[in-house]
Motif scaffolding. Sequence first.
Motif, PDB file in Angstrom:
ATOM      1  N   LEU A 150       0.817  -1.213   0.000  1.00 40.35           N
ATOM      2  CA  LEU A 150       0.000   0.000   0.000  1.00 40.35           C
ATOM      3  C   LEU A 150       0.854   1.267   0.000  1.00 40.35           C
ATOM      4  N   LEU A 151       2.195   1.099  -0.030  1.00 38.61           N
ATOM      5  CA  LEU A 151       3.137   2.216   0.054  1.00 38.61           C
ATOM      6  C   LEU A 151       2.934   3.026   1.341  1.00 38.61           C
ATOM      7  N   LYS A 152       2.539   2.332   2.400  1.00 41.80           N
ATOM      8  CA  LYS A 152       2.507   2.972   3.715  1.00 41.80           C
ATOM      9  C   LYS A 152       3.930   3.027   4.243  1.00 41.80           C
ATOM     10  N   SER A 153       4.193   3.955   5.170  1.00 46.84           N
ATOM     11  CA  SER A 153       5.548   4.110   5.672  1.00 46.84           C
ATOM     12  C   SER A 153       5.532   4.651   7.085  1.00 46.84           C
ATOM     13  N   PHE A 154       6.734   4.889   7.607  1.00 46.80           N
ATOM     14  CA  PHE A 154       6.891   5.438   8.956  1.00 46.80           C
ATOM     15  C   PHE A 154       6.265   6.822   9.085  1.00 46.80           C
ATOM     16  N   TRP A 155       6.041   7.504   7.948  1.00 42.99           N
ATOM     17  CA  TRP A 155       5.426   8.835   8.013  1.00 42.99           C
ATOM     18  C   TRP A 155       4.019   8.777   8.609  1.00 42.99           C
ATOM     19  N   PHE A 156       3.380   7.623   8.515  1.00 51.52           N
ATOM     20  CA  PHE A 156       2.035   7.481   9.081  1.00 51.52           C
ATOM     21  C   PHE A 156       2.052   7.577  10.610  1.00 51.52           C
ATOM     22  N   GLU A 157       3.244   7.364  11.220  1.00 48.94           N
ATOM     23  CA  GLU A 157       3.352   7.426  12.681  1.00 48.94           C
ATOM     24  C   GLU A 157       3.882   8.769  13.169  1.00 48.94           C
ATOM     25  N   ASN A 165      -0.349  16.528  16.112  1.00 50.50           N
ATOM     26  CA  ASN A 165      -1.256  15.564  15.506  1.00 50.50           C
ATOM     27  C   ASN A 165      -0.491  14.803  14.430  1.00 50.50           C
ATOM     28  N   TYR A 166      -1.133  13.769  13.900  1.00 49.43           N
ATOM     29  CA  TYR A 166      -0.469  12.956  12.880  1.00 49.43           C
ATOM     30  C   TYR A 166      -0.328  13.735  11.574  1.00 49.43           C
ATOM     31  N   LEU A 167       0.856  13.596  10.959  1.00 50.34           N
ATOM     32  CA  LEU A 167       1.090  14.211   9.655  1.00 50.34           C
ATOM     33  C   LEU A 167       0.073  13.697   8.624  1.00 50.34           C
ATOM     34  N   PHE A 168      -0.155  12.399   8.640  1.00 52.39           N
ATOM     35  CA  PHE A 168      -1.001  11.752   7.633  1.00 52.39           C
ATOM     36  C   PHE A 168      -2.386  11.434   8.199  1.00 52.39           C
ATOM     37  N   LEU A 169      -2.916  12.329   9.006  1.00 50.35           N
ATOM     38  CA  LEU A 169      -4.194  12.059   9.661  1.00 50.35           C
ATOM     39  C   LEU A 169      -5.309  11.708   8.663  1.00 50.35           C
ATOM     40  N   PRO A 170      -5.507  12.472   7.564  1.00 50.23           N
ATOM     41  CA  PRO A 170      -6.580  12.103   6.622  1.00 50.23           C
ATOM     42  C   PRO A 170      -6.385  10.709   6.027  1.00 50.23           C
ATOM     43  N   ARG A 216      -4.640   8.210   7.464  1.00 50.93           N
ATOM     44  CA  ARG A 216      -4.842   7.210   8.512  1.00 50.93           C
ATOM     45  C   ARG A 216      -6.335   6.892   8.662  1.00 50.93           C
ATOM     46  N   GLU A 217      -7.162   7.930   8.635  1.00 45.97           N
ATOM     47  CA  GLU A 217      -8.600   7.729   8.768  1.00 45.97           C
ATOM     48  C   GLU A 217      -9.163   6.994   7.548  1.00 45.97           C
ATOM     49  N   HIS A 218      -8.645   7.338   6.369  1.00 50.03           N
ATOM     50  CA  HIS A 218      -9.117   6.712   5.131  1.00 50.03           C
ATOM     51  C   HIS A 218      -8.787   5.218   5.120  1.00 50.03           C
ATOM     52  N   LEU A 219      -7.553   4.874   5.499  1.00 48.95           N
ATOM     53  CA  LEU A 219      -7.122   3.480   5.439  1.00 48.95           C
ATOM     54  C   LEU A 219      -7.610   2.664   6.633  1.00 48.95           C
TER      55      LEU A 219
END
Length: 750
Positions: free
Chosen positions: A51-58, A69-74, A76-79
Amino acid sequence: LFITNAFWLLPFVYFTVINSQVAVTNKINQMATQTIFLENKQHGNLLEVPLLKSFWFEKIDPDLEGRFNYLFLPWREHLSNPLILILGYLLFAVVIIGAIRAAREKNWLDSAYLDIFIFSLIMLLSSVPPFSFIVDLLRKVVPLFGQAFRFPFTKFSIALSLFYALFFSAGALWISKRFSFEKVPQRVVLLLSGLAIFLFMLPAIGGNLFYKKEKIAIPQEYSDTFKFFRKNGKNTRIANFPQHTFWGWNYYKWGYGGSGFLWYGIDQPILDRAFDPWSRQNENYYWEISQAVYSRDLPQFAKILEKYQISWLLSDQNVISPVSPKSVFTEEFETMLVASNKVHLEQEFGKIKIYKVDLESKPKNFLFGLQSEPPAVGPLTSYDSFDVAYTGYGIYQSSEIPDYYYPFSDLFTGRTPLGSTIKVTETDGEFKLETEIPPDLAGYQLRQSTFENELPYIDSAKLEVLEYKKPEVSISGNTISVTFPKTRGYFERFLDPTDEEALKACDNPDPEKGQHIAVQKSVLQSFSKNNTCRVSFRTPSLSHNLSYLIAAQTKNISGQSHVFWVENSSSHKPDQELYVPKSKEFEIVYFVQPPMASDGLGYTLHFDNRSVGNDVSVNDLGNVEVYPFPYRYLKSLVLARGEATNPVEYINIEASHPNQSFYQIKNNTAQFVVLSQSFDKGWIAYDSNGLIEEHVLVNNWENGWKTSNQGDITIVYWPQIFQYLGFGLLGISSIVVIFKLWNSRLIFKK
């Protein structure tokens, strides 16, 4: 491709061969490289890489209101929606089908794409055997590889994204042909594929392709600052403040967080932490200026401005520290500048203040001359927070045959504990420090230190100094040693990690993720799994006017070793932070906390047991002892060849600097010339007699030459020729391409 990029690739290859070790061992990378790789490895699994997820999600980041807050909040909620996850894996399955189809083709281009696709997948699947073994082997065998690819995701995800697109297209086309029939034509299958991508990428389409903080406007005061420096002293040096951390990453009140941007609008060189990984001298400036500012030592601060020929101070009060607001030290720094007669406020734009520094050396285009050769000093120390030689004698040169030799100059423990050049032994009542001195120093005179009253014995009940203990110096052969007593009383601390007074906590309180266990008397074992468990000792009454020797018993069982850091209770800034060396047996490691502000009080000693992902960290901590330490006394001990010399005098020179790699001095009358650029053997100087052979290290950071002939002197950085060669290749190749096209009549047809 090589010829097009040769203008930067060739200089980069030169740097890699000559200076790459600096980037590997730099303090920022020393603290971050392994952690960053483990963060990447945590997400390098079969569920997240497709899914090309990475450490940036944390990763978390302060928003425009300062809330974390999380950088990739939208995203994270989508996935978090199981249906979207299933859709993502189906899309990856189509990619794999396309890759298999490419493998069956005989087209060499498809094969090349497939090779890079597979290699990129292997590098990202860093936690999946056998791929993890390949990655670990490459990192172990080639340390530079580990440094260059500590962020596997950012290095390989771009290529992988491209091949996802290519192979998805091939896979979707094959599926549409294979499974289409009369009622479901091929175009419908392809439209469904497009719809699937649309649904999976909905956050990007809905406005979250770019991080919102990347679209904020830079305040006008920075444009005004850029305009100011365009009109003032192009060939001068700027020191920016605050300098509250060695990390090359700052946060601003108006929303920006990153490695900085000032140098994109200012021609003058800026002493910023973002450049530390490329030069030892850049980093060492930070240690010196940080020590001077946070100890509020105005005379030493003025010395550093002279040492690094700093013409401007830029104080940006927009810079903040979200974790520790007080650590930026803005008010204290401004108070120092007001009290200085060496700097004055030149201009102010909003929260940006620009100060002009009155330099005694009066450098012209980064060059200045001396009437005589400066004194020679030894030994060479790579990193230090207090340059005692410059403080005592002003400008000096490093030499293997010195006029002055400081045997205990290497007391800095901001990067490694004490012990690389200085041996520490202790008994119940005293410490002994030993170091080797060169054999050719026979006949040198030992000059006793003037700082003899550094070891006070203060009665804990009366809180008054009863006596001062004096160190004893002895020389035997090539060894010089200093013995000093363990000063008992008010400033001594004996800290037991199993004691109730020791603060013990974990970021995640789940005992399966981390806990502290007393495994034997005075030994605390810390266990962490994707967690940080900390042991802290508060010492609120320790005076900052004194220096301290901190002795800690540690043992590494698995994973990363303890991170030791000293929190200054006045500035709330870590005065030092470093990894304890790994040892499978209990060892005593020593740290030196130098004297800070005379009116400061209190430190907190932290031992962090950090773990990232599934890499479990287990460490034992024994007793921790703190004693007053004769830092100033040891630093100022010197072996001198003769009588003390007077500081050398500056001489005016006429210099030009038409480009970054070329300097010229006209009608030189100086006996010694200094180029105020970081020392590099690539700098060469020549006069009418030819090459000036004696190129020396000045002030432990810049270039110097002893001139034997009065007249013009030219200084060039010869490795710059690689850039010019690259541009030359680009020009030649362009001519060749045009010539070939002309001959083949592809252009200029009649």
